[in-house]
Design an enzyme around this catalytic site. Structure first.
Site, PDB file in Angstrom:
ATOM      1  N   GLY A  71       0.826  -1.207   0.000  1.00  0.00           N
ATOM      2  CA  GLY A  71       0.000   0.000   0.000  1.00  0.00           C
ATOM      3  C   GLY A  71       0.860   1.256   0.000  1.00  0.00           C
ATOM      4  O   GLY A  71       0.549   2.249  -0.668  1.00  0.00           O
ATOM      5  N   THR A  72       1.942   1.214   0.750  1.00  0.00           N
ATOM      6  CA  THR A  72       2.847   2.369   0.832  1.00  0.00           C
ATOM      7  C   THR A  72       3.374   2.725  -0.556  1.00  0.00           C
ATOM      8  O   THR A  72       3.386   3.899  -0.941  1.00  0.00           O
ATOM      9  CB  THR A  72       4.029   2.035   1.777  1.00  0.00           C
ATOM     10  OG1 THR A  72       3.501   1.719   3.070  1.00  0.00           O
ATOM     11  CG2 THR A  72       5.009   3.185   1.878  1.00  0.00           C
ATOM     12  N   ASN A 155      -6.838   4.441   9.761  1.00  0.00           N
ATOM     13  CA  ASN A 155      -6.314   3.209  10.345  1.00  0.00           C
ATOM     14  C   ASN A 155      -6.255   3.253  11.869  1.00  0.00           C
ATOM     15  O   ASN A 155      -6.413   2.234  12.528  1.00  0.00           O
ATOM     16  CB  ASN A 155      -4.927   2.892   9.782  1.00  0.00           C
ATOM     17  CG  ASN A 155      -4.013   4.091   9.795  1.00  0.00           C
ATOM     18  OD1 ASN A 155      -4.325   5.130   9.223  1.00  0.00           O
ATOM     19  ND2 ASN A 155      -2.881   3.957  10.455  1.00  0.00           N
ATOM     20  N   GLN A 183      -7.592   0.391   4.379  1.00  0.00           N
ATOM     21  CA  GLN A 183      -8.310  -0.269   5.481  1.00  0.00           C
ATOM     22  C   GLN A 183      -9.702  -0.782   5.085  1.00  0.00           C
ATOM     23  O   GLN A 183     -10.397  -1.361   5.918  1.00  0.00           O
ATOM     24  CB  GLN A 183      -8.435   0.706   6.671  1.00  0.00           C
ATOM     25  CG  GLN A 183      -7.109   1.009   7.357  1.00  0.00           C
ATOM     26  CD  GLN A 183      -6.555  -0.185   8.136  1.00  0.00           C
ATOM     27  OE1 GLN A 183      -7.297  -1.089   8.534  1.00  0.00           O
ATOM     28  NE2 GLN A 183      -5.255  -0.207   8.346  1.00  0.00           N
ATOM     29  N   SER A 203      -3.888  -2.600  -0.191  1.00  0.00           N
ATOM     30  CA  SER A 203      -2.808  -3.486   0.234  1.00  0.00           C
ATOM     31  C   SER A 203      -3.378  -4.854   0.566  1.00  0.00           C
ATOM     32  O   SER A 203      -4.276  -4.966   1.417  1.00  0.00           O
ATOM     33  CB  SER A 203      -2.138  -2.877   1.470  1.00  0.00           C
ATOM     34  OG  SER A 203      -1.194  -3.763   1.988  1.00  0.00           O
ATOM     35  N   ALA A 204      -2.861  -5.899  -0.104  1.00  0.00           N
ATOM     36  CA  ALA A 204      -3.469  -7.229   0.010  1.00  0.00           C
ATOM     37  C   ALA A 204      -3.458  -7.777   1.439  1.00  0.00           C
ATOM     38  O   ALA A 204      -4.399  -8.450   1.853  1.00  0.00           O
ATOM     39  CB  ALA A 204      -2.751  -8.201  -0.929  1.00  0.00           C
ATOM     40  N   HIS A 205      -2.402  -7.473   2.208  1.00  0.00           N
ATOM     41  CA  HIS A 205      -2.319  -8.114   3.533  1.00  0.00           C
ATOM     42  C   HIS A 205      -3.331  -7.552   4.524  1.00  0.00           C
ATOM     43  O   HIS A 205      -3.494  -8.075   5.621  1.00  0.00           O
ATOM     44  CB  HIS A 205      -0.886  -8.057   4.086  1.00  0.00           C
ATOM     45  CG  HIS A 205      -0.442  -6.730   4.616  1.00  0.00           C
ATOM     46  ND1 HIS A 205      -0.483  -6.428   5.948  1.00  0.00           N
ATOM     47  CD2 HIS A 205       0.072  -5.650   3.995  1.00  0.00           C
ATOM     48  CE1 HIS A 205       0.003  -5.201   6.138  1.00  0.00           C
ATOM     49  NE2 HIS A 205       0.338  -4.708   4.959  1.00  0.00           N
ATOM     50  N   CYS A 329       2.765   0.953  12.196  1.00  0.00           N
ATOM     51  CA  CYS A 329       3.973   1.585  11.672  1.00  0.00           C
ATOM     52  C   CYS A 329       4.558   2.595  12.638  1.00  0.00           C
ATOM     53  O   CYS A 329       5.706   2.967  12.524  1.00  0.00           O
ATOM     54  CB  CYS A 329       3.667   2.269  10.346  1.00  0.00           C
ATOM     55  SG  CYS A 329       2.691   1.263   9.259  1.00  0.00           S
TER      56      CYS A 329
END
Ligand code: PLP
Length: 389
Positions: A71-72, A155, A183, A203-205, A329
């Site tokens: 995602g970043t 988030n 999210q 972001s997949a995770h 993070c």
């Protein structure tokens, strides 16, 4: 009781469907999707299929989907690429708009564009619930504005932003609209066309897919300069050999959450509300942070007055409960979270922020255990802090 994982906004386990779908692409079909031979064509076919699934789930066209590494990276490529391209087309387009309370992936990139690359940046305030007023966005737009970036869901505090309204007014003013929706997919449908989104990071995770895969949605025709250079992958928009197994897992996970999100969101909202009610009833000097209603259904974020959030996290960890003090993070950072500060939360509350995020496997028994255990942990930490002075 087994360790209880309640940190699903940090990451989620990979769903079985995704693991099964990915396995052949590590060993049997391991080709590089840029290769012209049969192995490469195999990989390309899998990548094309994954891209089509992702596009379909987001209401996009396959050529508007770019696979990245996280995602970043998607946020970085989108913001730099669009800002540079807009200014290249028209040197007056030097103004960017965002709000306080964005993820570092967005805020850090926009600060760099301001500090190193000469863009002007307006950072709008958020209210005490972490909400961005779309009228503030409208008022901030001027002829020089190239791009607006407002996240879809926060988030740290779970607040949902009015991205439909913001997207519509950006379109009305011919300003690009970027949103970090990292999210969201496990809990809500995102239709990029309906929401007038030009650029979006996922972001997949965060939605039961593998780590190391991001999605960048880029509307056809969006001005864009690729800021990582190399071998022309992803139609010249993101250089680097594509993670084919990861893309297959991502598409499968997106289908998995699309199938489950409605039922799970309703179930988790009930459990989440029980959790919040239980904590508010049994602990003194505690309050909810973020919007009370307009929030992600799995997300509880709380503020404990005169409590060190990290000490509370560790105390819960000892009891077998895994939560977070804010975004993963920023953990390890003793300063109050910038998001809570932007929301105007006083220091003695802001240091005691806790994020409890439920997931598809969370059970009622686990939530009951947290409700029973958390008050003990809070009073233990308060006592310890009293002795430390
Ligand atoms: N944006 C938001 C809102 C997030 O919550 C996160 C991760 O916590 C990211 C971006 C970064 O995503 P990734 O971990 O895939 O780089």
């Amino acid at each position: 009781m087994h360790p209880i994982y309640l940190d699903h906004s940090a990451t989620t386990p990979v769903c079985h469907d995704a693991v099964t779908a990915m396995l052949p692409y590590f060993h049997e079909h391991f080709g590089n999707s840029s290769s012209l031979h049969a192995f490469g064509r195999d990989a390309t076919a899998a990548l094309d299929a994954a891209r089509a699934v992702v596009a379909c789930e987001l209401g996009a066209r396959p050529n508007e989907i770019i696979f990245t590494a996280c995602g970043t990276e998607s946020d970085n490529l989108a913001l730099r690429g669009a800002a540079f391209a807009m200014r290249k087309r028209n040197p007056n387009k030097t103004h960017l708009i965002t709000a306080h309370a964005e993820h570092h992936a967005v805020a850090g990139t926009l600060h760099q564009l301001r500090d190193w690359f000469g863009f002007e940046l307006t950072e709008l305030p958020v209210d005490t619930n972490g909400f961005v007023n779309p009228d503030d966005v409208r008022r901030a737009i001027r002829p020089q504005t190239a791009l607006v970036s407002v996240m879809a869901a926060n988030n740290e505090v779970g607040t949902l932003q009015a991205i439909g309204k913001i997207g519509a007014l950006c379109r009305e003013h011919s300003v690009l609209f970027h949103t970090d929706a990292v999210q969201c997919p496990a809990y809500m449908t995102i239709d990029v066309k309906q929401l007038n989104i030009d650029l979006m990071a996922l972001s997949a995770h965060k939605f039961y897919g593998p780590k190391g895969v991001g999605i960048l949605y880029m509307r056809d025709g969006t001005p864009y300069l690729p800021t990582n250079t190399g071998g022309g992958h992803e139609r010249g928009r993101r250089a680097g050999t594509v993670n084919v197994a990861g893309a297959v897992g991502t598409a499968t996970a997106l289908k998995y959450v699309a199938k489950n999100r409605e039922v799970q969101s309703a179930r988790l909202q009930v459990l989440r509300d029980q959790l919040i009610a239980g904590i508010l009833a049994d602990v003194s000097d505690v309050r909810l942070s973020g919007h009370p209603q307009q929030r992600l259904p799995h997300h509880a974020s709380l503020l404990f007055k005169d409590v060190d959030g990290e000490m509370l996290l560790m105390s819960l960890d000892v009891e077998g409960i895994a939560v977070s003090t804010g975004s993963a993070c920023t953990s390890g950072n003793p300063e109050p979270s910038g998001v809570l500060v932007a929301m105007g939360i006083a220091h003695e509350w802001a240091l005691g922020g806790l994020r409890i995020t439920l997931g598809y496997d969370t059970t009622e028994a686990e939530i009951d255990y947290v409700i029973r255990t958390l008050p003990k942990c809070v009073s233990r930490v308060r006592k310890a802090m009293h002795y430390i002075g």
